[in-house]
Design a protein around this motif. Sequence first.
Motif, PDB file in Angstrom:
ATOM      1  N   LEU A 125      44.940  22.632  12.152  1.00 51.28           N
ATOM      2  CA  LEU A 125      43.591  22.045  12.187  1.00 51.28           C
ATOM      3  C   LEU A 125      43.101  21.716  10.782  1.00 51.28           C
ATOM      4  CD1 LEU A 125      41.729  24.226  14.854  1.00 51.28           C
ATOM      5  CD2 LEU A 125      42.203  21.769  15.005  1.00 51.28           C
ATOM      6  N   GLU A 184      42.860  28.645   1.356  1.00 50.44           N
ATOM      7  CA  GLU A 184      43.911  29.216   2.215  1.00 50.44           C
ATOM      8  C   GLU A 184      44.509  30.443   1.513  1.00 50.44           C
ATOM      9  OE1 GLU A 184      45.442  28.776   5.347  1.00 50.44           O
ATOM     10  OE2 GLU A 184      46.645  30.465   4.610  1.00 50.44           O
ATOM     11  N   PRO A 185      44.471  31.611   2.162  1.00 49.80           N
ATOM     12  CA  PRO A 185      44.991  32.816   1.497  1.00 49.80           C
ATOM     13  C   PRO A 185      46.503  32.818   1.268  1.00 49.80           C
ATOM     14  CG  PRO A 185      44.045  33.346   3.673  1.00 49.80           C
ATOM     15  CD  PRO A 185      43.815  31.888   3.439  1.00 49.80           C
ATOM     16  N   ALA A 203      49.580  30.292  12.485  1.00 44.05           N
ATOM     17  CA  ALA A 203      50.398  30.271  13.709  1.00 44.05           C
ATOM     18  C   ALA A 203      51.212  28.991  13.774  1.00 44.05           C
ATOM     19  CB  ALA A 203      49.486  30.377  14.927  1.00 44.05           C
ATOM     20  N   GLY A 204      50.644  27.934  13.187  1.00 39.17           N
ATOM     21  CA  GLY A 204      51.310  26.627  13.219  1.00 39.17           C
ATOM     22  C   GLY A 204      52.721  26.641  12.672  1.00 39.17           C
ATOM     23  N   GLY A 214      56.480  23.590  18.592  1.00 38.84           N
ATOM     24  CA  GLY A 214      56.113  22.182  18.424  1.00 38.84           C
ATOM     25  C   GLY A 214      56.174  21.358  19.695  1.00 38.84           C
ATOM     26  N   MET A 215      56.155  22.013  20.857  1.00 39.01           N
ATOM     27  CA  MET A 215      56.156  21.241  22.104  1.00 39.01           C
ATOM     28  C   MET A 215      54.834  20.510  22.263  1.00 39.01           C
ATOM     29  SD  MET A 215      58.245  22.921  25.067  1.00 39.01           S
ATOM     30  CE  MET A 215      57.101  24.130  25.561  1.00 39.01           C
ATOM     31  N   ALA A 251      38.499  32.421   2.140  1.00 41.71           N
ATOM     32  CA  ALA A 251      37.055  32.196   2.281  1.00 41.71           C
ATOM     33  C   ALA A 251      36.465  33.525   2.742  1.00 41.71           C
ATOM     34  CB  ALA A 251      36.791  31.092   3.301  1.00 41.71           C
ATOM     35  N   PHE A 255      44.893  28.352  21.022  1.00 42.43           N
ATOM     36  CA  PHE A 255      45.808  29.188  21.809  1.00 42.43           C
ATOM     37  C   PHE A 255      47.249  28.714  21.718  1.00 42.43           C
ATOM     38  CE2 PHE A 255      46.845  30.822  26.337  1.00 42.43           C
ATOM     39  CZ  PHE A 255      47.240  32.044  25.837  1.00 42.43           C
ATOM     40  N   ARG A 256      47.899  28.440  22.873  1.00 39.74           N
ATOM     41  CA  ARG A 256      49.323  28.123  22.802  1.00 39.74           C
ATOM     42  C   ARG A 256      49.571  26.624  22.742  1.00 39.74           C
ATOM     43  NH1 ARG A 256      51.545  29.862  28.767  1.00 39.74           N
ATOM     44  NH2 ARG A 256      51.788  27.688  29.378  1.00 39.74           N
ATOM     45  N   GLY A 316      48.058  24.432  20.136  1.00 39.42           N
ATOM     46  CA  GLY A 316      47.385  23.894  18.942  1.00 39.42           C
ATOM     47  C   GLY A 316      47.976  22.587  18.458  1.00 39.42           C
ATOM     48  N   TRP A 317      49.286  22.483  18.462  1.00 36.79           N
ATOM     49  CA  TRP A 317      49.901  21.217  18.017  1.00 36.79           C
ATOM     50  C   TRP A 317      49.594  20.112  19.014  1.00 36.79           C
ATOM     51  CZ3 TRP A 317      51.529  20.139  13.337  1.00 36.79           C
ATOM     52  CH2 TRP A 317      51.836  21.208  12.486  1.00 36.79           C
ATOM     53  N   LEU A 318      49.550  20.485  20.266  1.00 42.40           N
ATOM     54  CA  LEU A 318      49.244  19.499  21.304  1.00 42.40           C
ATOM     55  C   LEU A 318      47.804  18.991  21.192  1.00 42.40           C
ATOM     56  CD1 LEU A 318      49.872  18.020  23.978  1.00 42.40           C
ATOM     57  CD2 LEU A 318      49.124  20.082  25.172  1.00 42.40           C
TER      58      LEU A 318
HETATM   59  C1  LIG Z   1      55.154  31.690  18.932  1.00 44.17           C
HETATM   60  C2  LIG Z   1      54.224  30.516  19.023  1.00 44.17           C
HETATM   61  C3  LIG Z   1      54.671  29.343  19.625  1.00 44.17           C
HETATM   62  C4  LIG Z   1      53.809  28.251  19.726  1.00 44.17           C
HETATM   63  N1  LIG Z   1      54.291  27.095  20.262  1.00 44.17           N
HETATM   64  C5  LIG Z   1      53.456  26.014  20.353  1.00 44.17           C
HETATM   65  C6  LIG Z   1      53.943  24.784  20.872  1.00 44.17           C
HETATM   66  O1  LIG Z   1      55.122  24.656  21.197  1.00 44.17           O
HETATM   67  N2  LIG Z   1      53.064  23.748  20.985  1.00 44.17           N
HETATM   68  C7  LIG Z   1      51.761  23.847  20.600  1.00 44.17           C
HETATM   69  O2  LIG Z   1      51.006  22.871  20.754  1.00 44.17           O
HETATM   70  N3  LIG Z   1      51.282  25.001  20.083  1.00 44.17           N
HETATM   71  C8  LIG Z   1      52.095  26.079  19.950  1.00 44.17           C
HETATM   72  N4  LIG Z   1      51.636  27.254  19.431  1.00 44.17           N
HETATM   73  C9  LIG Z   1      50.185  27.363  19.147  1.00 44.17           C
HETATM   74  C10 LIG Z   1      49.795  26.789  17.805  1.00 44.17           C
HETATM   75  O3  LIG Z   1      50.657  27.206  16.788  1.00 44.17           O
HETATM   76  C11 LIG Z   1      48.353  27.238  17.483  1.00 44.17           C
HETATM   77  O4  LIG Z   1      47.501  26.904  18.561  1.00 44.17           O
HETATM   78  C12 LIG Z   1      47.856  26.545  16.238  1.00 44.17           C
HETATM   79  O5  LIG Z   1      48.682  26.886  15.140  1.00 44.17           O
HETATM   80  C13 LIG Z   1      46.406  26.927  15.934  1.00 44.17           C
HETATM   81  O6  LIG Z   1      46.019  26.183  14.799  1.00 44.17           O
HETATM   82  P1  LIG Z   1      44.837  26.645  13.856  1.00 44.17           P
HETATM   83  O7  LIG Z   1      44.830  25.694  12.709  1.00 44.17           O
HETATM   84  O8  LIG Z   1      43.601  26.849  14.661  1.00 44.17           O
HETATM   85  O9  LIG Z   1      45.245  28.129  13.385  1.00 44.17           O
HETATM   86  P2  LIG Z   1      46.431  28.577  12.421  1.00 44.17           P
HETATM   87  O10 LIG Z   1      47.595  27.649  12.564  1.00 44.17           O
HETATM   88  O11 LIG Z   1      46.687  30.012  12.697  1.00 44.17           O
HETATM   89  O12 LIG Z   1      45.795  28.419  10.972  1.00 44.17           O
HETATM   90  C14 LIG Z   1      44.705  29.187  10.533  1.00 44.17           C
HETATM   91  C15 LIG Z   1      44.767  29.246   9.010  1.00 44.17           C
HETATM   92  O13 LIG Z   1      43.583  29.876   8.522  1.00 44.17           O
HETATM   93  C16 LIG Z   1      43.968  30.728   7.461  1.00 44.17           C
HETATM   94  N5  LIG Z   1      42.931  31.745   7.242  1.00 44.17           N
HETATM   95  C17 LIG Z   1      42.750  32.922   7.894  1.00 44.17           C
HETATM   96  N6  LIG Z   1      41.713  33.595   7.368  1.00 44.17           N
HETATM   97  C18 LIG Z   1      41.220  32.819   6.374  1.00 44.17           C
HETATM   98  C19 LIG Z   1      40.128  32.947   5.450  1.00 44.17           C
HETATM   99  N7  LIG Z   1      39.339  34.036   5.453  1.00 44.17           N
HETATM  100  N8  LIG Z   1      39.915  31.951   4.549  1.00 44.17           N
HETATM  101  C20 LIG Z   1      40.703  30.824   4.533  1.00 44.17           C
HETATM  102  N9  LIG Z   1      41.728  30.663   5.391  1.00 44.17           N
HETATM  103  C21 LIG Z   1      41.982  31.635   6.291  1.00 44.17           C
HETATM  104  C22 LIG Z   1      45.289  31.300   7.909  1.00 44.17           C
HETATM  105  O14 LIG Z   1      46.037  31.845   6.811  1.00 44.17           O
HETATM  106  C23 LIG Z   1      45.957  30.067   8.491  1.00 44.17           C
HETATM  107  O15 LIG Z   1      46.661  29.337   7.510  1.00 44.17           O
HETATM  108  C24 LIG Z   1      52.479  28.346  19.259  1.00 44.17           C
HETATM  109  C25 LIG Z   1      52.051  29.511  18.628  1.00 44.17           C
HETATM  110  C26 LIG Z   1      52.908  30.590  18.507  1.00 44.17           C
HETATM  111  C27 LIG Z   1      52.445  31.832  17.808  1.00 44.17           C
END
Ligand SMILES: Cc1cc2nc3c(=O)[nH]c(=O)nc-3n(C[C@H](O)[C@H](O)[C@H](O)COP(=O)(O)OP(=O)(O)OC[C@H]3O[C@@H](n4cnc5c(N)ncnc54)[C@H](O)[C@@H]3O)c2cc1C
Length: 349
Positions: A11, A30-31, A44-45, A50-51, A184, A328-329, A331-333
């Motif tokens: 995101l 970003e930490p 988590a990304g 990556g489906m 942050a 959730f599961r 995020g890439w989608l």
């Molecule tokens: C095993 C697994 C398989 C998956 N497979 C898929 C898939 O096939 N297809 C799909 O669409 N999705 C999949 N997902 C889900 C997807 O990865 C997540 O929904 C997505 O990464 C969420 O994105 P995000 O940016 O909200 O959070 P994140 O990707 O978790 O990013 C959050 C970021 O915020 C940072 N952060 C945390 N605290 C702070 C702070 N205080 N200050 C600044 N930065 C901070 C973290 O370090 C991190 O870099 C999977 C997830 C997992 C765990």
Amino acid sequence: MRIGIAGAGVLGRLAAFHCAKAGHDVTVFEPSPPSPGPNTIRAAGWTAAGMLSPIAEMECGGPVVRDLGLRSLALWQDMDKALRSMLPRPCDAVSPLGLALNDSLMVCHASDAGSAQRILRLLDNDPDHMIELEARDIAPLAPMLKGTLHAWRLKGEGHLHPTEAMSSLHAALPQVNWRWGARADAIEPGGIVSNGESLRFDWVIDVRGTGASDTLDVRGVRGEVIVLSALGFVLHRPVRLLHPRWRVYIVPHPDDRLVIGATEIESEDRSPISVQSTMELLSAAFSIFPALAEARVLWTDTNLRPATHDNLPYMNVEDGLIRINGLFRHGWLLAPAVIEKALGDAGLR
Ligand SMILES: Cc1cc2nc3c(=O)[nH]c(=O)nc-3n(C[C@H](O)[C@H](O)[C@H](O)COP(=O)(O)OP(=O)(O)OC[C@H]3O[C@@H](n4cnc5c(N)ncnc54)[C@H](O)[C@@H]3O)c2cc1C
């Protein structure tokens, strides 16, 4: 305008991309480092397979996930085109996102056909989206699948390569002020405190995933994956096994790699994969792809999916502050469509 983004997950990177392209002055906090390794605390990304499965993911997200997901598929294609013109690549065939929309397959063993029907009823059975395959049509789509399976083709679905995509989104944005290793510590409309420094912005975008649990009702859901090297294994699309006990999929990645995922465990434990999960993921994959017997396990990874109480995305836009979480599961989608909506509502696009 000055934009501060907390979190450089999928995101955060997409928000940075669109805000920078719209001419805003962007700082990302970003930490973790820019490219952290497996089994470290990181977005988590990085761990995701990556489906991109708007139809199959209806099983747990319903029409919300389908509609946002279908929109995202179009947006990923636009992003792929944009990044191709911004980044050097070895050849035109290489997508900077590892994007491939070659459809996906859902399969089940004949003995599980009954329980598979329960899941299929939750999906969109429109033949434009999903068709049941005759046995003779399966082999051309996935030649190494065991011959006795029931299979469905999900049209337009596909996958990308999360590590490539994360790296490309960073590399394409040299104008963004990336503050790696900077947490942050406090967030408010128009303000971020980091390392004792209080910074003002016109807009703050809070996309910290599970790191936002201090202010949002978000929890981490443990997911484990196994990455294999499978030389000579032919697979051009994700395959998802419908099984009464397990949710297992196999996703092809470049360099003869396959990701087998993923467990879904209600726990915020980030420790390495368990023996039970390893056995279940590998047994399930082997049961539909016997040729995996000689594949090599390269590494395993564990991470936490950010999830809300109803497992649906959360988005809130108020003056000076956008919060997005709970992808959730999927995020890439979902991320491209969710970012499009949030930035549109805030007048930042
Ligand atoms: C095993 C697994 C398989 C998956 N497979 C898929 C898939 O096939 N297809 C799909 O669409 N999705 C999949 N997902 C889900 C997807 O990865 C997540 O929904 C997505 O990464 C969420 O994105 P995000 O940016 O909200 O959070 P994140 O990707 O978790 O990013 C959050 C970021 O915020 C940072 N952060 C945390 N605290 C702070 C702070 N205080 N200050 C600044 N930065 C901070 C973290 O370090 C991190 O870099 C999977 C997830 C997992 C765990």
